[in-house]
Design an enzyme around this catalytic site. Sequence first.
Site, PDB file in Angstrom:
ATOM      1  N   GLY A  13       0.858  -1.189   0.000  1.00 14.05           N
ATOM      2  CA  GLY A  13       0.000   0.000   0.000  1.00 14.05           C
ATOM      3  C   GLY A  13       0.889   1.231   0.000  1.00 14.05           C
ATOM      4  N   ALA A  15       2.216   3.008   2.335  1.00 10.78           N
ATOM      5  CA  ALA A  15       3.354   3.032   3.260  1.00 10.78           C
ATOM      6  C   ALA A  15       4.498   2.166   2.746  1.00 10.78           C
ATOM      7  CB  ALA A  15       2.900   2.569   4.645  1.00 10.78           C
ATOM      8  N   LYS A  34       0.011  -9.773   0.603  1.00 12.01           N
ATOM      9  CA  LYS A  34      -0.774 -10.942   0.978  1.00 12.01           C
ATOM     10  C   LYS A  34      -1.680 -11.418  -0.167  1.00 12.01           C
ATOM     11  CE  LYS A  34      -3.926 -11.893   4.807  1.00 12.01           C
ATOM     12  NZ  LYS A  34      -4.560 -11.278   5.988  1.00 12.01           N
ATOM     13  N   ASN A  41      -6.013  -1.206   1.227  1.00  9.61           N
ATOM     14  CA  ASN A  41      -6.921  -0.079   1.508  1.00  9.61           C
ATOM     15  C   ASN A  41      -6.515   1.183   0.756  1.00  9.61           C
ATOM     16  OD1 ASN A  41      -8.697  -1.498   3.044  1.00  9.61           O
ATOM     17  ND2 ASN A  41      -7.747  -0.966   4.997  1.00  9.61           N
ATOM     18  N   ALA A  45      -9.031   4.383  -1.262  1.00 10.99           N
ATOM     19  CA  ALA A  45      -9.219   5.742  -0.738  1.00 10.99           C
ATOM     20  C   ALA A  45      -9.882   6.622  -1.791  1.00 10.99           C
ATOM     21  CB  ALA A  45      -7.885   6.330  -0.307  1.00 10.99           C
ATOM     22  N   GLU A 111     -13.250  18.400   4.013  1.00 10.10           N
ATOM     23  CA  GLU A 111     -13.880  17.241   4.632  1.00 10.10           C
ATOM     24  C   GLU A 111     -14.114  17.551   6.099  1.00 10.10           C
ATOM     25  OE1 GLU A 111     -12.498  13.575   1.833  1.00 10.10           O
ATOM     26  OE2 GLU A 111     -11.292  13.935   3.592  1.00 10.10           O
ATOM     27  N   HIS A 225     -16.657   4.781  10.339  1.00 12.93           N
ATOM     28  CA  HIS A 225     -17.005   5.865   9.401  1.00 12.93           C
ATOM     29  C   HIS A 225     -18.514   6.038   9.407  1.00 12.93           C
ATOM     30  CE1 HIS A 225     -17.292   8.328   5.847  1.00 12.93           C
ATOM     31  NE2 HIS A 225     -15.975   8.426   5.812  1.00 12.93           N
ATOM     32  N   ARG A 267     -15.740  12.685  12.672  1.00 14.50           N
ATOM     33  CA  ARG A 267     -16.356  11.392  12.354  1.00 14.50           C
ATOM     34  C   ARG A 267     -17.014  10.710  13.544  1.00 14.50           C
ATOM     35  NH1 ARG A 267     -11.955   8.722   8.256  1.00 14.50           N
ATOM     36  NH2 ARG A 267     -12.577  10.096   6.573  1.00 14.50           N
ATOM     37  N   HIS A 328     -13.843   1.440   9.998  1.00 14.97           N
ATOM     38  CA  HIS A 328     -13.158   2.079   8.869  1.00 14.97           C
ATOM     39  C   HIS A 328     -11.650   2.185   9.069  1.00 14.97           C
ATOM     40  CE1 HIS A 328     -12.683   4.643   5.421  1.00 14.97           C
ATOM     41  NE2 HIS A 328     -12.203   5.646   6.149  1.00 14.97           N
ATOM     42  N   GLU A 352      -0.894   2.458   8.417  1.00 14.18           N
ATOM     43  CA  GLU A 352      -1.990   2.216   9.378  1.00 14.18           C
ATOM     44  C   GLU A 352      -1.628   1.199  10.458  1.00 14.18           C
ATOM     45  OE1 GLU A 352      -5.833   1.907   7.489  1.00 14.18           O
ATOM     46  OE2 GLU A 352      -6.776   1.215   9.353  1.00 14.18           O
ATOM     47  N   ARG A 363      -9.240   9.879  14.014  1.00 15.13           N
ATOM     48  CA  ARG A 363      -8.483  10.424  12.880  1.00 15.13           C
ATOM     49  C   ARG A 363      -9.256  11.514  12.142  1.00 15.13           C
ATOM     50  NH1 ARG A 363      -8.072   9.032   7.148  1.00 15.13           N
ATOM     51  NH2 ARG A 363      -9.429   7.225   7.344  1.00 15.13           N
ATOM     52  N   SER A 368      -4.686   9.960   6.795  1.00 16.49           N
ATOM     53  CA  SER A 368      -4.055   8.639   6.846  1.00 16.49           C
ATOM     54  C   SER A 368      -3.036   8.440   5.721  1.00 16.49           C
ATOM     55  CB  SER A 368      -5.128   7.572   6.772  1.00 16.49           C
ATOM     56  OG  SER A 368      -4.513   6.344   6.617  1.00 16.49           O
TER      57      SER A 368
HETATM   58  C1  LIG Z   1     -12.830   2.807   1.611  1.00 15.74           C
HETATM   59  C2  LIG Z   1     -11.689   3.594   2.210  1.00 15.74           C
HETATM   60  C3  LIG Z   1     -11.525   4.922   1.884  1.00 15.74           C
HETATM   61  C4  LIG Z   1     -10.475   5.657   2.431  1.00 15.74           C
HETATM   62  N1  LIG Z   1     -10.300   6.961   2.042  1.00 15.74           N
HETATM   63  C5  LIG Z   1      -9.232   7.648   2.512  1.00 15.74           C
HETATM   64  C6  LIG Z   1      -8.952   8.956   2.054  1.00 15.74           C
HETATM   65  O1  LIG Z   1      -9.656   9.501   1.197  1.00 15.74           O
HETATM   66  N2  LIG Z   1      -7.864   9.589   2.571  1.00 15.74           N
HETATM   67  C7  LIG Z   1      -7.049   9.031   3.508  1.00 15.74           C
HETATM   68  O2  LIG Z   1      -6.068   9.672   3.942  1.00 15.74           O
HETATM   69  N3  LIG Z   1      -7.280   7.781   3.931  1.00 15.74           N
HETATM   70  C8  LIG Z   1      -8.335   7.071   3.459  1.00 15.74           C
HETATM   71  N4  LIG Z   1      -8.556   5.802   3.889  1.00 15.74           N
HETATM   72  C9  LIG Z   1      -7.590   5.180   4.795  1.00 15.74           C
HETATM   73  C10 LIG Z   1      -6.336   4.807   4.008  1.00 15.74           C
HETATM   74  O3  LIG Z   1      -6.712   4.344   2.731  1.00 15.74           O
HETATM   75  C11 LIG Z   1      -5.532   3.721   4.692  1.00 15.74           C
HETATM   76  O4  LIG Z   1      -5.375   4.000   6.054  1.00 15.74           O
HETATM   77  C12 LIG Z   1      -4.149   3.640   4.059  1.00 15.74           C
HETATM   78  O5  LIG Z   1      -4.279   3.433   2.677  1.00 15.74           O
HETATM   79  C13 LIG Z   1      -3.342   2.510   4.679  1.00 15.74           C
HETATM   80  O6  LIG Z   1      -2.177   2.349   3.910  1.00 15.74           O
HETATM   81  P1  LIG Z   1      -1.148   1.225   4.313  1.00 15.74           P
HETATM   82  O7  LIG Z   1      -0.065   1.257   3.313  1.00 15.74           O
HETATM   83  O8  LIG Z   1      -0.797   1.356   5.737  1.00 15.74           O
HETATM   84  O9  LIG Z   1      -1.997  -0.145   4.201  1.00 15.74           O
HETATM   85  P2  LIG Z   1      -2.769  -0.785   2.964  1.00 15.74           P
HETATM   86  O10 LIG Z   1      -2.878   0.136   1.825  1.00 15.74           O
HETATM   87  O11 LIG Z   1      -4.020  -1.393   3.479  1.00 15.74           O
HETATM   88  O12 LIG Z   1      -1.776  -1.963   2.525  1.00 15.74           O
HETATM   89  C14 LIG Z   1      -1.542  -3.072   3.359  1.00 15.74           C
HETATM   90  C15 LIG Z   1      -0.635  -4.035   2.629  1.00 15.74           C
HETATM   91  O13 LIG Z   1      -0.173  -5.028   3.542  1.00 15.74           O
HETATM   92  C16 LIG Z   1      -0.250  -6.306   2.948  1.00 15.74           C
HETATM   93  N5  LIG Z   1      -0.385  -7.308   4.006  1.00 15.74           N
HETATM   94  C17 LIG Z   1      -1.239  -7.318   5.061  1.00 15.74           C
HETATM   95  N6  LIG Z   1      -1.041  -8.422   5.816  1.00 15.74           N
HETATM   96  C18 LIG Z   1      -0.055  -9.123   5.209  1.00 15.74           C
HETATM   97  C19 LIG Z   1       0.588 -10.374   5.466  1.00 15.74           C
HETATM   98  N7  LIG Z   1       0.249 -11.126   6.528  1.00 15.74           N
HETATM   99  N8  LIG Z   1       1.527 -10.808   4.607  1.00 15.74           N
HETATM  100  C20 LIG Z   1       1.869 -10.080   3.513  1.00 15.74           C
HETATM  101  N9  LIG Z   1       1.323  -8.886   3.220  1.00 15.74           N
HETATM  102  C21 LIG Z   1       0.369  -8.426   4.057  1.00 15.74           C
HETATM  103  C22 LIG Z   1      -1.476  -6.218   2.042  1.00 15.74           C
HETATM  104  O14 LIG Z   1      -1.403  -7.231   1.052  1.00 15.74           O
HETATM  105  C23 LIG Z   1      -1.313  -4.803   1.496  1.00 15.74           C
HETATM  106  O15 LIG Z   1      -0.430  -4.830   0.392  1.00 15.74           O
HETATM  107  C24 LIG Z   1      -9.604   5.049   3.348  1.00 15.74           C
HETATM  108  C25 LIG Z   1      -9.775   3.706   3.689  1.00 15.74           C
HETATM  109  C26 LIG Z   1     -10.807   2.978   3.123  1.00 15.74           C
HETATM  110  C27 LIG Z   1     -10.964   1.539   3.499  1.00 15.74           C
END
Ligand SMILES: Cc1cc2nc3c(=O)[nH]c(=O)nc-3n(C[C@H](O)[C@H](O)[C@H](O)COP(=O)(O)OP(=O)(O)OC[C@H]3O[C@@H](n4cnc5c(N)ncnc54)[C@H](O)[C@@H]3O)c2cc1C
Length: 433
Positions: A13, A15, A34, A41, A45, A111, A225, A267, A328, A352, A363, A368
């Site tokens: 994702g 991060a 995974k 997630n 967004a 927002e 949410h 929220r 959410h 996250e 939040r 995020s």
């Molecule tokens: C519907 C929705 C709308 C949103 N809208 C917004 C927005 O407009 N603005 C905002 O700032 N935030 C928004 N958010 C929140 C934001 O999208 C997330 O908090 C953020 O994208 C998280 O990024 P991340 O890289 O931490 O995790 P993610 O993008 O969730 O990525 C997680 C990664 O970890 C991997 N993973 C997990 N477990 C394992 C494992 N055991 N082994 C191998 N890989 C694994 C997954 O495969 C994935 O690749 C939204 C969230 C949702 C659900």
Amino acid sequence: MDIFTDVLIIGTGVAGLYSALNLKNDLKITMISKGKLDECNTNLAQGGISVARGSTDIDSFIEDTLKAGQYENDVNAVKILAEESIENINNLTNIGVDFDKDREGLCYTREAAHSINRIVHYKDITGKRLEEVLLNNVKSKNNIVIYEDCHLIDILKKYNTCAGGICIKGNKQFNIHAKITIMATGGIGGIFKNSTNQRIITGDGIAIALKNIIKIKNLNYIQFHPTAFFTEKSSERKFLISESVRGEGGKLINCNGASFVNELLPRDVVTRHIYEEEHKTKSKNVYLDISFMPKNFIIKRFPTIYEKCLENGVDITKEAIPVSPAQHYFMGGIDVDSHGKTSMKNLYAFGEVSCTGIHGANRLASNSLLEGLVFSKRGALSINNTIDDLSLIDVEAPKLKYNIEYYENINKKVLINNIMKFRGDLKDELVTC
Ligand SMILES: Cc1cc2nc3c(=O)[nH]c(=O)nc-3n(C[C@H](O)[C@H](O)[C@H](O)COP(=O)(O)OP(=O)(O)OC[C@H]3O[C@@H](n4cnc5c(N)ncnc54)[C@H](O)[C@@H]3O)c2cc1C
């Protein structure tokens, strides 16, 4: 199979990908996801990414974030977030993220609980565009190898030093030995029956941290949410009706058509009002109405929400959208410092899965993705400065005897049991495993 690498990144994702892009080009980097690469997630967004509107807006951005977080935030982390927001958004623009623009430059929307318009966006699919651009940039680097459908089951460690990860891909065990390991596994929505998150995002990083006595913070801070599309189908991911719909003037009404809350409150406050209203009116949902706005504006500004609601029988240009709260976001996570360092040596956590403290108890919308950008970059720069002094640690991985489901169920149970210690009220919301 044993793989040897400089940096192992678990998660593709925002991060995981942005940290990879900020690591030195002479490092050997291994990334795993995974599910499919974009099954995260980030890809979902909609609303956008917060950013300070110049140096004069930094104090106000900090105050909005603290107020939404009920002043339980880490003030130093919030300052970093606001101060480093502009350079990171500029960086995204430079690598190809084409945020919406008008004649004056970037378009900023508003927002809930932001005092001014400060959210940059790409239509209503900001996350999809961001994921696409970051992935393309990562794929163009020849020092990065990515394995998809590869599950992290546990970490490799010696005493309190992380030495990589134990994974399963298909039926094969992969031991990935690394000098530095980055946990970027996202949130916990997949352990809730009703969530806007991808179903596969089940808080694995947090469960693994709990099992390995790595410091965790704020397990009780779980965000619901206010406006997920209401449907009775419980096993499906709930489709989000973005905050920006209310930011652009959308009105919340009850089943009798009456207003009951200021739509731009934080929220957690709006969610509480909706639950109360549903209870009072003995209804399972309330409605979000934007049908009074010009049709062309609605379809241009919210094309995905328009299409998705239409697929579910609701024409948002003509009628109100049935909505109800759903899990959410997770404000808690692996406790990290301002460079993403965890309590275990050579283990970092970004996005996250981590708890930098910027969100406090709740939040602020669109903070995020920004957190994922700002802190993964800081972490990557810190790794660049220190990794040359590290070597791989010789650790033998235990042989895994069972299949993926077995280990994933253990991780889910660990997480659910720990959450229940603080949030017994959520018992009926959690999946059984
Ligand atoms: C519907 C929705 C709308 C949103 N809208 C917004 C927005 O407009 N603005 C905002 O700032 N935030 C928004 N958010 C929140 C934001 O999208 C997330 O908090 C953020 O994208 C998280 O990024 P991340 O890289 O931490 O995790 P993610 O993008 O969730 O990525 C997680 C990664 O970890 C991997 N993973 C997990 N477990 C394992 C494992 N055991 N082994 C191998 N890989 C694994 C997954 O495969 C994935 O690749 C939204 C969230 C949702 C659900």
